[in-house]
Design a protein around this motif. Structure first.
Motif, mmCIF file in Angstrom:
data_model
loop_
_atom_site.group_PDB
_atom_site.id
_atom_site.type_symbol
_atom_site.label_atom_id
_atom_site.label_comp_id
_atom_site.label_asym_id
_atom_site.label_seq_id
_atom_site.Cartn_x
_atom_site.Cartn_y
_atom_site.Cartn_z
ATOM 1 N N LEU A 24 0.837 -1.197 0.000
ATOM 2 C CA LEU A 24 0.000 0.000 0.000
ATOM 3 C C LEU A 24 0.875 1.252 0.000
ATOM 4 N N ASP A 25 1.912 1.254 0.799
ATOM 5 C CA ASP A 25 2.819 2.396 0.847
ATOM 6 C C ASP A 25 3.561 2.581 -0.481
ATOM 7 N N HIS A 26 3.954 1.491 -1.087
ATOM 8 C CA HIS A 26 4.619 1.538 -2.403
ATOM 9 C C HIS A 26 3.699 2.206 -3.429
ATOM 10 N N LEU A 27 2.447 1.820 -3.429
ATOM 11 C CA LEU A 27 1.494 2.397 -4.381
ATOM 12 C C LEU A 27 1.217 3.863 -4.073
ATOM 13 N N ARG A 28 1.139 4.192 -2.780
ATOM 14 C CA ARG A 28 0.987 5.604 -2.411
ATOM 15 C C ARG A 28 2.156 6.423 -2.966
ATOM 16 N N GLY A 29 3.357 5.858 -2.877
ATOM 17 C CA GLY A 29 4.532 6.543 -3.417
ATOM 18 C C GLY A 29 4.400 6.810 -4.895
ATOM 19 N N HIS A 60 -9.246 11.775 -3.133
ATOM 20 C CA HIS A 60 -10.140 10.609 -3.099
ATOM 21 C C HIS A 60 -9.515 9.465 -2.302
ATOM 22 N N LEU A 61 -8.263 9.148 -2.560
ATOM 23 C CA LEU A 61 -7.626 8.032 -1.855
ATOM 24 C C LEU A 61 -7.480 8.316 -0.363
ATOM 25 N N THR A 62 -7.270 9.562 0.002
ATOM 26 C CA THR A 62 -7.246 9.929 1.420
ATOM 27 C C THR A 62 -8.604 9.629 2.049
ATOM 28 N N GLN A 63 -9.657 10.025 1.370
ATOM 29 C CA GLN A 63 -11.013 9.803 1.871
ATOM 30 C C GLN A 63 -11.357 8.310 1.918
ATOM 31 N N ARG A 67 -12.628 6.359 5.182
ATOM 32 C CA ARG A 67 -13.925 5.669 5.265
ATOM 33 C C ARG A 67 -13.779 4.205 5.659
ATOM 34 N N TRP A 68 -12.770 3.530 5.090
ATOM 35 C CA TRP A 68 -12.629 2.107 5.389
ATOM 36 C C TRP A 68 -12.032 1.852 6.770
ATOM 37 N N ILE A 69 -11.039 2.614 7.156
ATOM 38 C CA ILE A 69 -10.392 2.364 8.450
ATOM 39 C C ILE A 69 -11.215 2.946 9.599
ATOM 40 N N ASP A 70 -11.501 4.221 9.546
ATOM 41 C CA ASP A 70 -12.232 4.830 10.657
ATOM 42 C C ASP A 70 -13.714 4.468 10.612
ATOM 43 N N GLY A 71 -14.256 4.379 9.409
ATOM 44 C CA GLY A 71 -15.676 4.072 9.262
ATOM 45 C C GLY A 71 -15.987 2.592 9.379
ATOM 46 N N LEU A 133 -6.698 -5.421 1.615
ATOM 47 C CA LEU A 133 -6.558 -5.822 0.209
ATOM 48 C C LEU A 133 -7.339 -4.878 -0.698
ATOM 49 N N HIS A 134 -8.506 -4.461 -0.257
ATOM 50 C CA HIS A 134 -9.285 -3.511 -1.054
ATOM 51 C C HIS A 134 -8.544 -2.182 -1.193
ATOM 52 N N LEU A 135 -7.915 -1.711 -0.116
ATOM 53 C CA LEU A 135 -7.153 -0.463 -0.195
ATOM 54 C C LEU A 135 -5.984 -0.596 -1.167
#
Length: 158
Positions: A24-29, A60-63, A67-71, A133-135
């Motif tokens: 996930l971090d690699h893709l964020r990069g 969008h990716l921040t949101q 939504r998935w983690i906090d929500g 996995l969805h993220l």
């Protein structure tokens, strides 16, 4: 315009949580590299009104992570707005990047605090493994989108 150098893939690890967080971090990069040297106008550019602007992808990716983690995982109230794809002038590139990095840290801390089998608080039957996995999938999809948008914007690839 020169191509951006490739990012090396994450190192292998037997720890599933750390492996998924690393991907996930690699893709964020990959996403962040696409906006790193853009001005505000370039970050909001869309080819012929198509695609999501690069700034919209970051927002969008921040949101999505929120939504998935906090929500979904923690059961906190969250919301969704189509405006996340085309944020207003109050959101700058620097602000969006800062918020995305802060969200990445919050996501990693939350994920490390739960077992992969932790069920979502939303009653969906999903668990943390599914969410993580969805993220990865969502971020990978938008990383490809960011590649296309950036190449159409100024020819930069990689």
């Amino acid at each position: 315009m020169p191509d951006l150098p490739e990012l090396p893939p994450p190192a292998p690890t037997a720890d599933e949580t750390e492996l998924l967080l690393a991907w996930l971090d690699h893709l964020r990069g990959s996403i962040l590299r696409k906006v790193a040297d853009l001005d505000e106008e370039q970050a909001r550019w869309r080819p012929h009104g198509a695609l999501i602007p690069l700034l919209g992808i970051v927002h969008h990716l921040t949101q999505v992570e929120w939504r998935w983690i906090d929500g979904a995982m923690r059961g906190e109230p969250v919301s969704r707005s189509e405006a996340e794809f085309a944020p207003g002038p109050e959101l700058t590139v620097a602000g969006a990047v800062r918020r995305y990095r802060e969200r990445a840290l919050a996501t990693a801390a939350a994920v490390r605090s739960m077992p992969m089998t932790q069920p979502c608080a939303d009653g969906s039957g999903r668990d943390l493994r599914w969410v993580l996995l969805h993220l990865v999938e969502e971020t990978a999809r938008h990383a490809g989108h960011a590649d296309a948008a950036r190449e159409l914007l100024d020819g930069v690839t990689g």
